[in-house]
Design an enzyme around this catalytic site. Structure first.
Site, PDB file in Angstrom:
ATOM      1  N   ARG A 120       0.885  -1.192  -0.036  1.00 45.88           N
ATOM      2  CA  ARG A 120      -0.126   0.050   0.013  1.00 45.88           C
ATOM      3  C   ARG A 120       0.896   1.477  -0.061  1.00 45.88           C
ATOM      4  NH1 ARG A 120      -4.031  -1.824   4.667  1.00 45.88           N
ATOM      5  NH2 ARG A 120      -2.215  -3.295   5.261  1.00 45.88           N
ATOM      6  N   ASP A 169     -14.418   2.069  -3.646  1.00 41.41           N
ATOM      7  CA  ASP A 169     -13.833   3.369  -4.188  1.00 41.41           C
ATOM      8  C   ASP A 169     -13.488   3.201  -5.812  1.00 41.41           C
ATOM      9  OD1 ASP A 169     -11.099   2.312  -4.307  1.00 41.41           O
ATOM     10  OD2 ASP A 169     -10.917   2.781  -2.187  1.00 41.41           O
ATOM     11  N   LYS A 222     -18.327   9.461  -2.468  1.00 43.25           N
ATOM     12  CA  LYS A 222     -18.347   9.918  -1.259  1.00 43.25           C
ATOM     13  C   LYS A 222     -19.444  11.271  -1.562  1.00 43.25           C
ATOM     14  CE  LYS A 222     -14.481   8.437   1.367  1.00 43.25           C
ATOM     15  NZ  LYS A 222     -13.424   8.747   2.451  1.00 43.25           N
ATOM     16  N   SER A 243      -8.496  -4.720   6.313  1.00 44.06           N
ATOM     17  CA  SER A 243      -7.413  -4.637   7.449  1.00 44.06           C
ATOM     18  C   SER A 243      -8.497  -4.235   8.664  1.00 44.06           C
ATOM     19  CB  SER A 243      -6.533  -3.407   7.344  1.00 44.06           C
ATOM     20  OG  SER A 243      -5.692  -3.651   8.534  1.00 44.06           O
ATOM     21  N   THR A 244      -8.653  -3.017   9.097  1.00 45.61           N
ATOM     22  CA  THR A 244      -9.416  -2.834  10.327  1.00 45.61           C
ATOM     23  C   THR A 244     -10.977  -2.954  10.183  1.00 45.61           C
ATOM     24  OG1 THR A 244      -9.587  -0.233   9.942  1.00 45.61           O
ATOM     25  CG2 THR A 244      -7.547  -0.930  11.207  1.00 45.61           C
TER      26      THR A 244
END
Length: 312
Positions: A97, A172, A195, A226-227
């Site tokens: 990333r 996205d 968004k 991930s989170t």
């Protein structure tokens, strides 16, 4: 000239996919042993005397720095055993990333990792769904990015057949190529979330750019969770906008911290993951990318040794 013999050497959890890859093409498999010294240094050993091209299969999670070093040691061990050449196969390529200098003074981490794997002795590289395809240009040899959408499409086909209306959505714009690949294999429209900021309250919401979620089964597709914050918010908002069910197809399910709790609360129906990383959620289903890895490795070995070209 025939294809040189090859064998897969693997570490830890990555052996699941390596075993499947080896079986797919009738190659040998060696499960390397590893440990950590009291001071934190890594140790790897490959037993026996495997011959031919070695494929070093490892993954970058958990503890990505340690896993990358172990992968380098595995590659160097295969060179030390006299492998004709070595293909690095990091199933989940950690540090991908950080693929540019977002702030002055930062490293391009993935470039450093790719160069390190090459310096350890890897002459080619195959990985599953790297964050950005262009990053592989920094590897000084043949490199392949494996699209996992075929295994996702096979697993999700029953879901699509039961739904009256279904879409594939990327969280996205950057993930839109993944939605396109899966959508085309399932014969579904695809889109990405945009968004929107309320000019009065400042509140940010997300909704598909073109498609209407109302009454639809939605499949969110991305490379990494991930989170879990982005995926959980996307699932909840799509359900609030009228989606009947929301599924997710995520290549690398890291699920760190309280990600599982976030996803539980989001209303996500099910999470499909590949076996590049071991998911820790009861609603997560692992899908095998071993056969895809096997075919990719065969192509890389052909490029390295040119065996088919010499037959013509």
């Amino acid at each position: 000239m025939t294809r040189p013999s090859l064998f897969f050497a693997c570490l830890g959890y990555a052996c699941e996919a390596a075993r499947s890859a080896a079986k797919t093409i009738g190659a040998d498999l060696v499960e390397a042993s590893w440990k950590q010294f009291p001071d934190g240094e890594a140790y790897v050993r490959v037993a026996g005397a495997p011959e031919g091209v070695g494929v070093a299969v490892f993954t970058g999670f958990p503890e990505p720095s340690t896993r990358i070093v172990e992968g380098m040691l595995l590659i160097e061990a295969l060179r030390g055993l006299g492998a004709a050449s070595v293909v690095a196969a990091p199933l989940y390529l950690a540090y991908s990333r950080q693929d540019r200098r977002f702030l002055r003074g930062e490293p391009i981490s993935i470039r450093a990792v790719l160069r390190a794997l090459a310096s350890a002795g890897a002459e080619a590289l195959a990985t599953i769904d790297i964050h950005k395809q262009y990053s592989l240009e920094w590897f000084p040899g043949p490199a392949a990015n494996i699209d996992p959408s075929p295994v996702f499409a096979e697993a999700l086909r029953p879901v699509v057949e039961e739904a009256e209306l279904a879409y594939v959505i990327a969280p996205d714009k950057g993930a839109l190529p993944r939605a396109k690949s899966l959508g085309e294999k399932l014969g579904l429209p695809f889109d990405h979330l945009e968004k929107h900021r309320d000019r009065v309250t400042g509140e940010i919401t997300m909704k598909p750019k073109k498609l209407d979620a109302k009454g639809a089964t939605i499949i969110i597709v991305d490379d990494i969770v991930s989170t879990g914050g982005t995926l959980a918010k996307a699932a909840k908002l799509l359900l609030d906008q009228g989606a009947t069910r929301v599924y997710a197809a995520i290549t690398h399910c890291l699920l760190v911290g309280n990600a599982v709790e976030k996803l539980e609360e989001s209303g996500l129906e099910k999470l499909y993951c590949t076996n590049t990383v071991k998911p820790r959620w009861s609603k997560a289903e692992e899908l095998d990318v071993g056969p895809l890895l096997a075919r990719s490795v065969e192509g890389l070995i052909e490029r390295l040794h040119g065996y088919e070209a010499e037959q013509q």
